[in-house]
Design a protein around this motif. Structure first.
Motif, PDB file in Angstrom:
ATOM      1  N   UNK A   1      -6.567 -19.659 -34.921  1.00  0.00           N
ATOM      2  CA  UNK A   1      -7.060 -19.141 -33.645  1.00  0.00           C
ATOM      3  C   UNK A   1      -8.276 -19.935 -33.161  1.00  0.00           C
ATOM      4  N   UNK A   2      -9.140 -20.300 -34.093  1.00  0.00           N
ATOM      5  CA  UNK A   2     -10.343 -21.055 -33.726  1.00  0.00           C
ATOM      6  C   UNK A   2      -9.978 -22.455 -33.253  1.00  0.00           C
ATOM      7  N   UNK A   3      -9.051 -23.105 -33.947  1.00  0.00           N
ATOM      8  CA  UNK A   3      -8.629 -24.449 -33.540  1.00  0.00           C
ATOM      9  C   UNK A   3      -8.022 -24.411 -32.143  1.00  0.00           C
ATOM     10  N   UNK A   4      -7.162 -23.429 -31.883  1.00  0.00           N
ATOM     11  CA  UNK A   4      -6.554 -23.304 -30.551  1.00  0.00           C
ATOM     12  C   UNK A   4      -7.601 -23.003 -29.485  1.00  0.00           C
ATOM     13  N   UNK A   5      -8.566 -22.141 -29.826  1.00  0.00           N
ATOM     14  CA  UNK A   5      -9.627 -21.781 -28.888  1.00  0.00           C
ATOM     15  C   UNK A   5     -10.449 -23.008 -28.499  1.00  0.00           C
TER      16      UNK A   5
END
Length: 475
Positions: free
Chosen positions: A112-116
């Motif tokens: 989720x952090x990488x996509x964000x």
């Protein structure tokens, strides 16, 4: 020349630094005109123009959200025009891991952090993953500390054997101040003693003696400084004590023996490069062999946590030079390695002389090779920060063996614990338990108290420096 104009100063900082990252050697002219239309206009050399109308941000009730929108639009346009992307996307701040930490604390997982980061800021998958890995390690280290009753101590020694031509820190040449070193120590020890009294009953977690070059002090002066710290502070809760020995031409056996008599857990011996041609060019008054000799001397005296600093992108160096430097560093086997991408600032000699430096020259390869070398030495990335005008828009990364990470380095970036600082140009950061209203109307839980940089001023105004901190300590 590139021209940036805006109706609002809010956008200028980010737009300047994003544009500078794409065009590091091009002059940029900035103008704020409250009466202009559109909201933002960017004109490149050759005539290509891009603009954002005020109506495009009307949906944003928060000005910071509007600023992010404008910055991302400009970043995407510049990326399309140049056919390039930046590793950290539109991020201009110095603490990308702080953003990652916020998302971890909000409950996001790795994917989720990488996509964000990719969607909102254009950060590459590789850098987003690096940020996540480092934030996880930072979090584990910081959980050992007491944010409420704990604090750290920074002590600054603003002298160097010579001033490196790329440096913009608050350093002064030793030759100029040699006759006033004891006067500086008089003032510094007074400030350290006052801090110790004010912090009585609190828990000292880390100590960092930096500069400048702390080992420009003579052995008896180092003894006096370390002895003052020893007499004033309790080490009961101390987890780390660093002395940034730094320049090999300032280190002697006698000085290392003084340091070894105190509970110092970590030192730095910083070559910046292992290329003699470069050391000569940037005015570092030591040889490559000096680095090796001093490192081995420190090992023979029992120092088992030695950091070394390197700079990627020094003038005249290419990827092959960096590979040779890394090979020599691997032979020494430091316990931690900090790799900086060169940042040219106004105060540095290169900036003053307007030298033509290709900030993108093979930097990506140098950074990648450094990561590979760290991996071969079993050093993992544990902290990261960025600077304005950093070469290739990259970053500075600290690598360390699992149990040798520098806790203070993380604290200075994450700003979660109070750091009390002594010395000319030193910056105290007091973390308050809750936000307070400042004189400028803004609310904050972080108060910065800056000591004067001028050494003569510091010596003459030491009582004022002490008093200014006393107003805030442990509110």
């Amino acid at each position: 020349m590139i021209e940036i104009s805006s109706k609002d100063t809010l956008y200028m900082y980010n737009l300047y630094h994003i544009t500078k990252a794409f065009f590091p050697n091009t002059e940029i002219r900035q103008q704020v005109d409250e009466g202009q239309e559109p909201l933002v206009r960017l004109k490149l050399e050759g005539g290509s123009c891009f603009s954002i109308e005020e109506g495009e941000i009307k949906e944003f009730t928060d000005r910071q959200d509007g600023k992010r929108f404008v910055t991302k639009k400009v970043y995407d346009w510049l990326s399309q025009k140049t056919g390039r992307t930046l590793a950290w996307g539109m991020l201009t701040g110095v603490r990308p891991t702080k953003l990652v930490m916020q998302q971890i604390e909000a409950g996001m997982d790795r994917e989720e952090i990488i996509k964000f980061l990719n969607k909102e800021y254009g950060v590459s998958d590789g850098k987003a993953l690096l940020g996540w890995e480092i934030a996880q390690r930072e979090k584990a280290l910081l959980e050992q500390l007491d944010y409420v009753d704990g604090y750290s101590l920074y002590v600054g020694i603003p002298f160097c054997p010579s001033i490196c031509s790329y440096c913009s820190f608050s350093s002064s040449p030793l030759e100029k101040w040699k006759d006033r070193m004891d006067s500086y120590l008089d003032a510094l020890c007074r400030e350290i003693t006052a801090i110790g009294k004010a912090a009585s009953g609190k828990k000292l977690n880390t100590i960092y003696i930096g500069g400048g070059t702390p080992t420009t002090l003579e052995a008896h002066q180092l003894e006096r400084l370390l002895g003052t710290i020893d007499a004033v502070f309790s080490y009961e809760n101390l987890k780390e004590f660093t002395v940034e020995a730094g320049r090999p031409d300032s280190i002697t056996r006698e000085k290392l023996e003084v340091i070894s008599r105190y509970p110092v857990t970590r030192i730095s011996i910083n070559p910046q490069t292992m290329q003699q041609k470069t050391l000569d060019a940037v005015r570092r008054l030591h040889t490559v062999q000096d680095v090796k000799d001093v490192f081995q001397l420190a090992r023979s005296l029992g120092f088992d946590n030695i950091n070394m600093d390197l700079i990627a992108g020094l003038p005249g160096e290419d990827a092959l030079d960096m590979q040779d430097t890394l090979r020599q560093i691997e032979e020494l086997g430091p316990d931690s390695l900090t790799v900086h991408a060169l940042a040219i600032k106004r105060a540095a000699k290169f900036g003053q002389e307007h030298k033509e430096i290709d900030l993108h020259s093979e930097i990506e390869q140098m950074v990648s090779d450094s990561a590979d070398a760290a991996d071969r030495m079993d050093l993992v990335p544990y902290y990261l920060y960025r600077q304005k005008n950093i070469a290739g828009n990259f970053e500075n990364v600290g690598y360390a063996k699992v149990d040798k990470a520098g806790i203070y380095n993380i604290l200075i970036m994450e700003e979660k614990q109070t750091i009390l600082a002594a010395g000319a140009g030193a910056s105290t950061k007091i973390v308050l338990p809750e936000k307070i209203q400042m004189a400028n109307g803004k609310k904050t839980n972080l108060v910065r108290i800056e000591n004067v940089k001028d050494i003569t001023e510091y010596i003459g105004r030491i009582d004022e420096m002490i008093e200014r901190k006393g107003e805030w300590l442990w509110r």
